[in-house]
Design an enzyme around this catalytic site. Sequence first.
Site, PDB file in Angstrom:
ATOM      1  N   ARG A 145      33.675  45.657  47.130  1.00  0.00           N
ATOM      2  CA  ARG A 145      33.804  44.530  46.225  1.00  0.00           C
ATOM      3  C   ARG A 145      33.842  43.228  47.017  1.00  0.00           C
ATOM      4  O   ARG A 145      34.187  43.208  48.197  1.00  0.00           O
ATOM      5  CB  ARG A 145      35.083  44.648  45.387  1.00  0.00           C
ATOM      6  CG  ARG A 145      35.171  45.908  44.538  1.00  0.00           C
ATOM      7  CD  ARG A 145      36.514  45.953  43.818  1.00  0.00           C
ATOM      8  NE  ARG A 145      36.645  47.132  42.951  1.00  0.00           N
ATOM      9  CZ  ARG A 145      37.161  48.288  43.339  1.00  0.00           C
ATOM     10  NH1 ARG A 145      37.614  48.435  44.592  1.00  0.00           N
ATOM     11  NH2 ARG A 145      37.237  49.308  42.499  1.00  0.00           N
ATOM     12  N   LYS A 169      41.758  47.389  45.026  1.00  0.00           N
ATOM     13  CA  LYS A 169      42.654  47.004  43.931  1.00  0.00           C
ATOM     14  C   LYS A 169      44.024  47.644  44.112  1.00  0.00           C
ATOM     15  O   LYS A 169      44.138  48.762  44.597  1.00  0.00           O
ATOM     16  CB  LYS A 169      42.045  47.438  42.595  1.00  0.00           C
ATOM     17  CG  LYS A 169      40.789  46.649  42.206  1.00  0.00           C
ATOM     18  CD  LYS A 169      40.283  47.086  40.842  1.00  0.00           C
ATOM     19  CE  LYS A 169      39.074  46.255  40.424  1.00  0.00           C
ATOM     20  NZ  LYS A 169      38.557  46.677  39.098  1.00  0.00           N
ATOM     21  N   HIS A 238      28.529  41.845  43.005  1.00  0.00           N
ATOM     22  CA  HIS A 238      28.708  43.086  42.249  1.00  0.00           C
ATOM     23  C   HIS A 238      27.367  43.769  41.997  1.00  0.00           C
ATOM     24  O   HIS A 238      27.305  45.003  41.864  1.00  0.00           O
ATOM     25  CB  HIS A 238      29.436  42.819  40.938  1.00  0.00           C
ATOM     26  CG  HIS A 238      30.406  43.894  40.577  1.00  0.00           C
ATOM     27  ND1 HIS A 238      31.575  44.122  41.281  1.00  0.00           N
ATOM     28  CD2 HIS A 238      30.379  44.845  39.609  1.00  0.00           C
ATOM     29  CE1 HIS A 238      32.220  45.146  40.757  1.00  0.00           C
ATOM     30  NE2 HIS A 238      31.512  45.603  39.752  1.00  0.00           N
ATOM     31  N   ARG A 241      26.841  45.908  44.833  1.00  0.00           N
ATOM     32  CA  ARG A 241      27.676  47.108  44.685  1.00  0.00           C
ATOM     33  C   ARG A 241      26.972  48.121  43.779  1.00  0.00           C
ATOM     34  O   ARG A 241      26.916  49.316  44.088  1.00  0.00           O
ATOM     35  CB  ARG A 241      29.032  46.701  44.108  1.00  0.00           C
ATOM     36  CG  ARG A 241      30.042  47.843  43.916  1.00  0.00           C
ATOM     37  CD  ARG A 241      31.393  47.209  43.587  1.00  0.00           C
ATOM     38  NE  ARG A 241      32.347  48.137  42.991  1.00  0.00           N
ATOM     39  CZ  ARG A 241      33.154  48.933  43.685  1.00  0.00           C
ATOM     40  NH1 ARG A 241      33.099  48.946  45.013  1.00  0.00           N
ATOM     41  NH2 ARG A 241      34.009  49.723  43.067  1.00  0.00           N
ATOM     42  N   HIS A 264      36.737  54.080  43.143  1.00  0.00           N
ATOM     43  CA  HIS A 264      37.054  54.264  41.728  1.00  0.00           C
ATOM     44  C   HIS A 264      38.205  55.253  41.561  1.00  0.00           C
ATOM     45  O   HIS A 264      38.266  56.259  42.270  1.00  0.00           O
ATOM     46  CB  HIS A 264      35.837  54.786  40.965  1.00  0.00           C
ATOM     47  CG  HIS A 264      34.776  53.760  40.748  1.00  0.00           C
ATOM     48  ND1 HIS A 264      33.459  54.068  40.472  1.00  0.00           N
ATOM     49  CD2 HIS A 264      34.834  52.400  40.765  1.00  0.00           C
ATOM     50  CE1 HIS A 264      32.768  52.967  40.324  1.00  0.00           C
ATOM     51  NE2 HIS A 264      33.576  51.943  40.491  1.00  0.00           N
ATOM     52  N   TYR A 273      26.554  55.014  36.724  1.00  0.00           N
ATOM     53  CA  TYR A 273      25.404  54.934  37.622  1.00  0.00           C
ATOM     54  C   TYR A 273      24.464  56.114  37.442  1.00  0.00           C
ATOM     55  O   TYR A 273      23.283  56.021  37.743  1.00  0.00           O
ATOM     56  CB  TYR A 273      25.880  54.839  39.071  1.00  0.00           C
ATOM     57  CG  TYR A 273      26.693  53.594  39.323  1.00  0.00           C
ATOM     58  CD1 TYR A 273      26.096  52.341  39.317  1.00  0.00           C
ATOM     59  CD2 TYR A 273      28.062  53.659  39.532  1.00  0.00           C
ATOM     60  CE1 TYR A 273      26.839  51.190  39.511  1.00  0.00           C
ATOM     61  CE2 TYR A 273      28.820  52.517  39.731  1.00  0.00           C
ATOM     62  CZ  TYR A 273      28.201  51.284  39.724  1.00  0.00           C
ATOM     63  OH  TYR A 273      28.936  50.149  39.911  1.00  0.00           O
TER      64      TYR A 273
END
Length: 292
Positions: A145, A169, A238, A241, A264, A273
Amino acid sequence: MIDQFLDYMRYERRRSPLTVQEYREALKLFGEYLGKKENGLSWLSVDADVVRGWMEQMLDKGVKASTVNTNLSILRSFYRYALREGWVERNPMIRVKGPKKEKPLPQFVRPSEMDRLIDDYQWGDDFKSIRARTLIILLYESGMRRSELVGLNDADIDWTAGQLKVTGKRNKQRIIPFGEEVADALRQYQAQRDANVPRLTEALFVSDKGLRMTGSQVYTIVRESLSVVTTMKKRSPHVLRHSFATAMLNNGAGIESVRKLLGHESVATTEIYTHTTFEQLREVYANAHPRG
């Protein structure tokens, strides 16, 4: 009934003329559906199954889920009014649920376009140009990210193992491997940085003044760089990404591996995806099969 309902929306509910016209058109479509010979129904004999049939018909015709939901919302308003006026004994819309809105597929840059940008574009040999190329390579080849890239420090690079320690995150850390191309780009960038910019921070990527780069600065660099090879409106970190994940899956990587690389929490997040790669397969099939 329709005119009375529309007058109610216009004069009592103070809906705009455009909104009232939208209501009129949606109710007209439903009326046409009811009036077909195979249906032969009146407005007052409608039940939930009839409404679902209309919904399915719209979806079969390719009407977007958002438009279908708008039409259903208008029909709900009409039957609430009809129930209040005593035209119907029960509201047929109570059990009707609209379709889920389509989630837009992630946009990505094709590998051939990324190859042109990284390998063929005439990058300069100054600090800004080398920094821009390194940013592009690292984002595309790691899938990290923008915030994760901005947070990188020199100490997060393990040159011996060929890996980066990334803080994602909720301060969760993960390890991302990198290859020779990334290693070469990073070494060239660090050499230029240390020779031309004052070291005011431990950050890996710094501004011209030696401060840690901001997310907006990275965004601007990526947007300008991608404009060289694509006319997509969205040209953000992004998107790189997304491009990383799509390229990995298209070249045989397992979805669980891609999940871990992207950081994730759930594989369900990564599955979007797989829809992208399926759409590519659909396009290939349509173009290549003689009867596709």
